[in-house]
Design an enzyme around this catalytic site. Sequence first.
Site, PDB file in Angstrom:
ATOM      1  N   TRP A 104       0.809  -1.217   0.000  1.00  0.00           N
ATOM      2  CA  TRP A 104       0.000   0.000   0.000  1.00  0.00           C
ATOM      3  C   TRP A 104       0.839   1.262   0.000  1.00  0.00           C
ATOM      4  O   TRP A 104       0.487   2.259  -0.640  1.00  0.00           O
ATOM      5  CB  TRP A 104      -0.991  -0.024   1.170  1.00  0.00           C
ATOM      6  CG  TRP A 104      -2.122  -0.946   0.885  1.00  0.00           C
ATOM      7  CD1 TRP A 104      -2.377  -2.148   1.469  1.00  0.00           C
ATOM      8  CD2 TRP A 104      -3.132  -0.776  -0.123  1.00  0.00           C
ATOM      9  NE1 TRP A 104      -3.481  -2.733   0.897  1.00  0.00           N
ATOM     10  CE2 TRP A 104      -3.964  -1.920  -0.071  1.00  0.00           C
ATOM     11  CE3 TRP A 104      -3.402   0.219  -1.049  1.00  0.00           C
ATOM     12  CZ2 TRP A 104      -5.057  -2.087  -0.918  1.00  0.00           C
ATOM     13  CZ3 TRP A 104      -4.490   0.059  -1.897  1.00  0.00           C
ATOM     14  CH2 TRP A 104      -5.309  -1.072  -1.832  1.00  0.00           C
ATOM     15  N   ASP A 174      -0.698   7.134   6.869  1.00  0.00           N
ATOM     16  CA  ASP A 174      -1.872   6.333   6.509  1.00  0.00           C
ATOM     17  C   ASP A 174      -2.025   5.289   7.602  1.00  0.00           C
ATOM     18  O   ASP A 174      -1.233   4.358   7.708  1.00  0.00           O
ATOM     19  CB  ASP A 174      -1.647   5.682   5.142  1.00  0.00           C
ATOM     20  CG  ASP A 174      -2.802   4.770   4.730  1.00  0.00           C
ATOM     21  OD1 ASP A 174      -3.709   4.514   5.550  1.00  0.00           O
ATOM     22  OD2 ASP A 174      -2.781   4.295   3.571  1.00  0.00           O
ATOM     23  N   LYS A 198     -11.851  -1.569   8.230  1.00  0.00           N
ATOM     24  CA  LYS A 198     -10.868  -2.281   9.056  1.00  0.00           C
ATOM     25  C   LYS A 198     -11.365  -2.238  10.517  1.00  0.00           C
ATOM     26  O   LYS A 198     -12.003  -3.155  10.971  1.00  0.00           O
ATOM     27  CB  LYS A 198      -9.491  -1.634   8.958  1.00  0.00           C
ATOM     28  CG  LYS A 198      -9.027  -1.336   7.539  1.00  0.00           C
ATOM     29  CD  LYS A 198      -8.706  -2.578   6.741  1.00  0.00           C
ATOM     30  CE  LYS A 198      -8.054  -2.210   5.422  1.00  0.00           C
ATOM     31  NZ  LYS A 198      -7.829  -3.365   4.548  1.00  0.00           N
TER      32      LYS A 198
END
Length: 364
Positions: A104, A174, A198
Amino acid sequence: MKSNQLNFSGGPGALPETVLLQARQAMEALPETGVSVLGMSHRSEWFRSLLVEAESNLRSLLGISDEFAITFLQGGSSLQFAMIPMNFATAGFSAPEYVSSGYWSSRATAEAARVSASKIAWDGASVEYKQLPALHELDIAPSAAYLHYVSNETVEGLQFPICQSPMSVPIVADMSSDFLSKPFDVNRYSFIYAHAQKNLGPSGVTVALVKRSLLDRIPNGLPAILDFRTHISHGSNYNTPPVFAIYVLTLVTRWLRDEIGGLQAMQKINEEKSRRLYETLDALDDVVKIHADRPWRSQMNVAFTFGDPRLDEEFVAVAREQGIIGLEGHRSIGGLRASLYNAVTEQAVETLTSALAEFCHERV
């Protein structure tokens, strides 16, 4: 156990049972209004109050001062990969620097390069994305617009320790897969973002914490919807927001506050869950290989493999028979992955570890 309780998927992840029950009722009719949450106007007083509560709950859980603005956005982290350099990689600063520590963060780095000049401060490709750097030891240009990193790599199962050392440049993080999993000092950062699916709730909403002093950097002339000032000045209600996702996020913050007892209590639960699973995998010795090197193992995502794709697939099938779902590894590295987000219970982890031990005893 219900399949939701045994959902070890990297996302969408499990939701607390009490939150699911309240969401189900709200889909029929909100107790406060008698109207389905799916039909509630984003201009209603009820939703304006919800936004106020969502922000207040986050500030209380994390100790966020008014030095930070909080806004609820759409587009997930993928949109933030472009919006952040659009807003903050501006004249007067050298190129923003990025830690490329996994799947990511590599996506974030590539997207930023489409928007502005950028620099890779550290690349984990040479260590097969099994290790992480110490952020305070990186050689970052003092004039860099910011340093960006992903606090928890969901694919590879890597997690940075909580940022303790002050940096000479703004830190952008992030935190999509470990936000609200433990307490941390928000003041170490200048910008934090985390999409749901999440620990926060269903997909559709992204939380952004923005240090207000950073807003002065934003250039004029950006499309309004890509300018953070727009969303902050409109109270997260510039265009039709994801009402349902923000509602469930608010329910999750209530659950963390009222049932779990705050983020310190949540951290202890998460530490115990990850300890139990890693101990089980380590005890299997050479039968199972964990992707991340020990010092950087994630508490949220445990990536591992039997070393044989056929055994990996067989275990997924055996686990599914016991109601355990979501163990397939990410397509980029394969293998298996057990995600231990907040709503995954200790009992669910015990069920998984028992299934692993039994499978290895019988078939490996």
